[in-house]
Design an enzyme around this catalytic site. Structure first.
Site, short mmCIF file in Angstrom:
data_model
loop_
_atom_site.label_atom_id
_atom_site.label_comp_id
_atom_site.label_asym_id
_atom_site.label_seq_id
_atom_site.Cartn_x
_atom_site.Cartn_y
_atom_site.Cartn_z
N GLU A 309 0.86 -1.20 0.00
CA GLU A 309 0.00 0.00 0.00
C GLU A 309 0.88 1.24 0.00
OE1 GLU A 309 -2.67 -0.54 3.43
OE2 GLU A 309 -4.22 -1.03 1.97
N CYS A 393 -10.98 2.03 6.20
CA CYS A 393 -10.33 3.29 6.55
C CYS A 393 -10.79 4.45 5.67
CB CYS A 393 -8.81 3.15 6.46
SG CYS A 393 -8.24 2.42 4.92
#
Lengths: 643, 643
Positions: A309, A393
């Site tokens: 990520e 998130c």
């Protein structure tokens, strides 16, 4: 206390010599609560965020057990912890967003919903101030035993940010007291002479600095400084993922997990502003150049690699597999805004604008109920927003960003009112001599014509600093209707007009809104022979729905003329770009290494702003458009047999 | 005898079972001595080869001690060995070329010069038949001790080829007897039940098969078969450079040194034709596909890598650094010609034509006195032909190839006369019923109009097989002036006209000569977004001299119309391609990752055949032309500051 700690540098190492002049930030942000946004671009998003995104997030946080985890930890409910160990943070981010929405809308429904959840959170706090439902319910004896992975400090940070936001929006201290007890608990454990450690996912550093600003308690500022300083002192290369491969002062390339990096450097910039210490400025400059000059997408998206990520090698910026997490874009906006406030240089606002209008806003649907986790720059038609994610998130991060967009528009300093981004509405700013109220009229970003009217002035001389975006070639300016013949030398990218302003004074500025073909540095190999279209701050893309399905076989020669028009009924009203394009058609059998160039046929192109994509029929999408057929892909039906 | 040998497979393993039908080649080549070449393309090259290249090679072989090495080894002169240990081979290749030139021109000067050198060579032969001036003069006790590196067998091969050529051209056996003694000496050392080994640089295998054809002595054929079979039996991966990583029957990818590979597969094809054994056919097919489908330049050049003068990975075909040794192109012509003879399939003639007209012919200047060792597909202006090289393999290899070009045009079989390549002139071929004489009239390759007239026919039915090149779309054919309405299904790429031909019969064929934009397989990354121009068999290039110096910033959009015209006063008369093109002009500072596309300006393009390049003022050159500015390079003056 960790045995390693005494061997490390102490806090004094990051404090400048007393003889050095403290660093003074160029400006303070005018908070979003003193700004109104009354435009057709952001206002509908802010509204959708309040009416859709926030209620949707509350609903999903309830349905997925995120809220009931607090009830269970508070012993108000039976049952086991549900979900991922950092799920508390999603609730906190949502509450932060809810507080901001309440601050600008006085939405009683959201206020009431938030209060219910805050009561549960307060009830879940342990007697010593500790608060984390995962550890309380699952591993009560393992508190603070896995800082690199388990996100306890990260969750605490989001709680604190939410609590400060709630206090600020409502005046109620009930959530803030929870935060203070938690912060004091953490401060009792970590710090110089106490325990060595730092968050495995940065965030608490930002929060502690906000808590310092809210309370004036210097312990919180110093604890943030401790965490910033402690990170990376052990120089573990394997901790590059959370930027702990080296101490921050030595950071050069942007590395690791993108969201973590953004939160770290945001906190470091805040710490600089709040302490006047120059310690981290050189590293921040180096890392900023690393990301903006070599590791950022045209959309401002960052973190090209799915595996971590995060960041990859310089110029490794593939389009289809661009990860570009929405949260990373939000972090990129945070950090660049902070850098702008420190330095007053428009290059930081350029990046802030780039990400806000493109790779960040793309994260949420027009309706406000679906979200991208990843924001690639090309799609074969299978990439779509979803209502929720197991790792959720991004949806609440969008929820907390959008209400505050007004807070990114203006800056204030003793001698100036700064206009950093352009959007219709009003601002109330404070300069040395008093309050300034200014109205901005524009249809930006659809037009580059902007007029400012002073509604209230304090008397005395101060400067109106207008940012000249890099994309705006040859801007023109009028002062009270009188054209200013020649642009002065810009000061760090700002056109500064210093005078004794009076109510009713008008300034008009015109940024020519050309359709720009953008090229990438040739080291971005995937974009060689391609252009991306921009107009003003907006990156455009081609969607399948506008092109009979396929857009990947299209190409746009350099001499094809493009025009633009406003389409009021398309996606709420957007400026589209149109022109002639061509497409490959002949099938290619590459059993032969060389063959006659494939046939092409003329077609058309209709580009829409990237941030509006995937709001209609699903289909292919590209940002980077080949300029020749050899760079374009064969049509889909034939592509199957090609490499 | 090598201890390893008994453990290896024996020769019987490569001989098919007696029940299998022997393989019969589709055709035999009509030797160049029965063909006249009377065109404006090849004939001047053949003449320059005779009047310039061969005398130039004699002169340089003398000046560099290559010829005096023989005098020294013959003890007719004092002195040490000069040069590289394989320098004998350059003299042999020159003598082979000289013999071919004599065969078609009866040039007494060349004949006399060759005879002098042959006498020296004969005198240098040792009493046991051994002949290698390096070993005789430098390491007389080390004969046959370093087969992988020292080229003794390679030099022997070139001696034998030269000797067969000399005998064939002159009828004199004096050089042939030297070759026979040397071959017998080698045969006394190597072979089954004798010593295991094989040439570190293939070549002797071809030569022994020619010696078998010249003498009828089957030992030479079998020794060639032994060397083919022995290679790679030890399976040493580090011997990939000379194709000894695996036995030939297992070869799949083309690997290693390009010239070595070509000579190996040429010999394997010859061995197949001469034995009727199918042993190597599958491997030859696999390796041929490997090179032509994945590792060959548009020019037919092969061996992309300088480090090994050879092959690299699939699709790794860079243009500027393309090695493409002239000798490798010559080997590529050899092998593809042999494959064509075996199979009678035009795909092999397509590759033969590709390399002969482009990447091979480029190896020599129009004047015949300068040579490329490397034939890249792009140049920044520093790559030029030289009169000679320390490793002077290429100049004499050109000298021996050019006189024989007529031998590549036609094939003969019991039932057919095959036209494999097109060039004006005559041929005398033998079919089952007797002799056919045919005249070909054409200005090929400038025009695709070709007329054949039978000058003499033997009576009886046979077929005229006309190859239809892959580049020739929709050919038209007339028989005795009568248009043939429809093209029949081609047989392996040939248009076959079977009838009882009579003297005076005429066949006309028209290949439309379109200007073709060629594309490379997209896996050839360097050519993505680029086209190369071809017309008929000729690959075109852009030279700086035609474009005010720079050609690397040019681009040619797909819709730009190209035209062609014959320029009689340019480079002896060539067809040029012209059209509008564009060029980049703005300078680019890639400190910014993204920026507005650079400015372009309209200009023109004049392309000349690649094989004619570097015969005028030195300058830049490109074969692959970008179709868009993003693929083109910035102008040279600005390129210095770019990556």
């Amino acid at each position: 206390m960790n045995a390693l700690w005494p061997a490390l540098l102490t806090m004094s190492a990051i404090v400048s010599s007393p003889t050095e002049t403290p660093f003074v930030p160029a400006m303070r942000a005018v908070p979003f609560t003193r700004v109104t946004v009354e435009d057709s671009f952001w206002k509908p998003r802010i509204e959708a965020n309040r009416t859709q995104t926030i209620p949707h997030n509350f609903k999903l946080c309830e349905e997925t057990g995120r809220i009931s985890n607090f009830a269970k930890a508070a012993k108000r409910m039976e049952g086991k912890f549900e979900g991922i160990y950092f799920n508390d943070s999603d609730v906190y981010k949502l509450l932060e967003g809810a507080a901001y929405a309440v601050a600008i809308s006085r939405d009683e429904g959201i206020r009431g919903k938030a209060d219910e959840v805050i009561d549960l959170i307060a009830a879940a706090q342990q007697s010593d101030g500790y608060l984390n439902t995962y550890y309380t319910l699952v591993e009560p004896d393992k508190r603070w035993t896995d800082l690199p992975v388990k996100h306890e400090l990260y969750c605490a940070g989001h709680l604190i940010e939410a609590a400060v936001a709630h206090w600020s929006a409502t005046g109620s201290r009930k959530f803030l007291e929870v935060a203070i007890r938690l912060a004091d608990h953490i401060d009792s454990i970590f710090g110089e002479g106490k325990r060595y450690g730092f968050p495995g996912h940065e965030e608490l550093e930002i929060a502690l600095l906000k808590l310092f600003e809210a309370t004036g308690e210097t312990r919180y500022r110093d604890l943030a400084g401790f965490f910033l300083h402690a990170r990376g002192q052990e120089r573990k290369p394997e901790q590059e993922h959370f930027q702990a491969h080296a101490p921050l002062v030595e950071h050069t390339d942007i590395v690791g997990h993108a969201v973590r990096a953004m939160y770290l450097y945001t906190a470091a910039a805040d710490w600089t502003a709040l302490t006047g210490q120059r310690t981290y400025l050189p590293a921040l400059e180096r890392v900023w150049r690393s990301v903006t000059e070599r590791r950022m997408y045209l959309t401002g998206g960052i973190g090209s690699k799915r595996e971590n990520e995060g960041f990859s090698a310089d110029y490794d910026l593939p389009n289809d597999s661009a990860y570009c997490e929405t949260c990373a874009s939000i972090g990129m906006a945070f950090w660049n805004h902070r850098m702008l406030l420190l330095h007053g240089e428009s290059r930081f606002a350029d990046v802030l604008e780039r990400v806000a209008y493109n790779g960040l806003l793309s994260g949420v649907s027009l309706e406000g109920d679906k979200f991208f986790y990843e924001n690639p720059l090309a799609s074969r038609g299978k990439h779509h927003r979803k209502p929720w994610y197991d790792c959720a998130c991004c949806p609440p991060n969008v929820a907390r960003f959008l209400p505050t967009i007004g807070g990114y528009l203006y800056g204030e300093s003793d001698d100036a009112l700064w206009v950093n981004l352009y959007a219709a509405g009003t601002v109330e700013a404070r300069v040395a001599s008093g309050t300034v109220r200014l109205r901005q009229d524009t249809t930006f970003p659809w037009s580059g014509d902007i007029q400012f009217t002073f509604l209230e002035t304090p008397g005395g001389t101060f400067s109106l600093n207008l940012r000249i975006p890099t994309w705006a070639h040859e801007p023109r300016l009028w002062l009270n209707g009188k054209p200013q013949p020649k642009r002065p030398d810009l000061e760090r990218g700002y056109w500064k007009i210093e005078r004794e302003w009076r109510a009713g004074d008008r300034v008009a500025i015109r940024f020519p809104m050309e359709i720009e073909r953008m090229e990438a540095d040739p080291r971005v190999t995937e974009n060689r022979g391609k252009v991306a279209l921009m107009r003003g701050p907006l990156v455009y893309c081609l969607e399948g729905v506008d092109h009979g399905g396929g857009v990947r076989s299209l190409f746009l020669p350099r001499d094809s003329v493009l025009t633009t028009r406003f389409e009021p009924n398309l996606l709420g009203g957007i400026q589209v770009l149109t022109g002639r394009a061509w497409a490959r058609k002949a099938s290619r059998d590459w059993a032969q290494l060389y063959q006659s160039a494939g046939q092409t046929h003329q077609t058309y192109l209709r580009a829409i702003p990237y941030c509006f994509w995937d709001n209609r029929e699903p289909g292919e999408m590209v940002v980077w458009i080949p300029e020749s057929p050899g760079v374009a892909e064969p049509p889909l039906s034939e592509g199957l047999s090609s490499p």
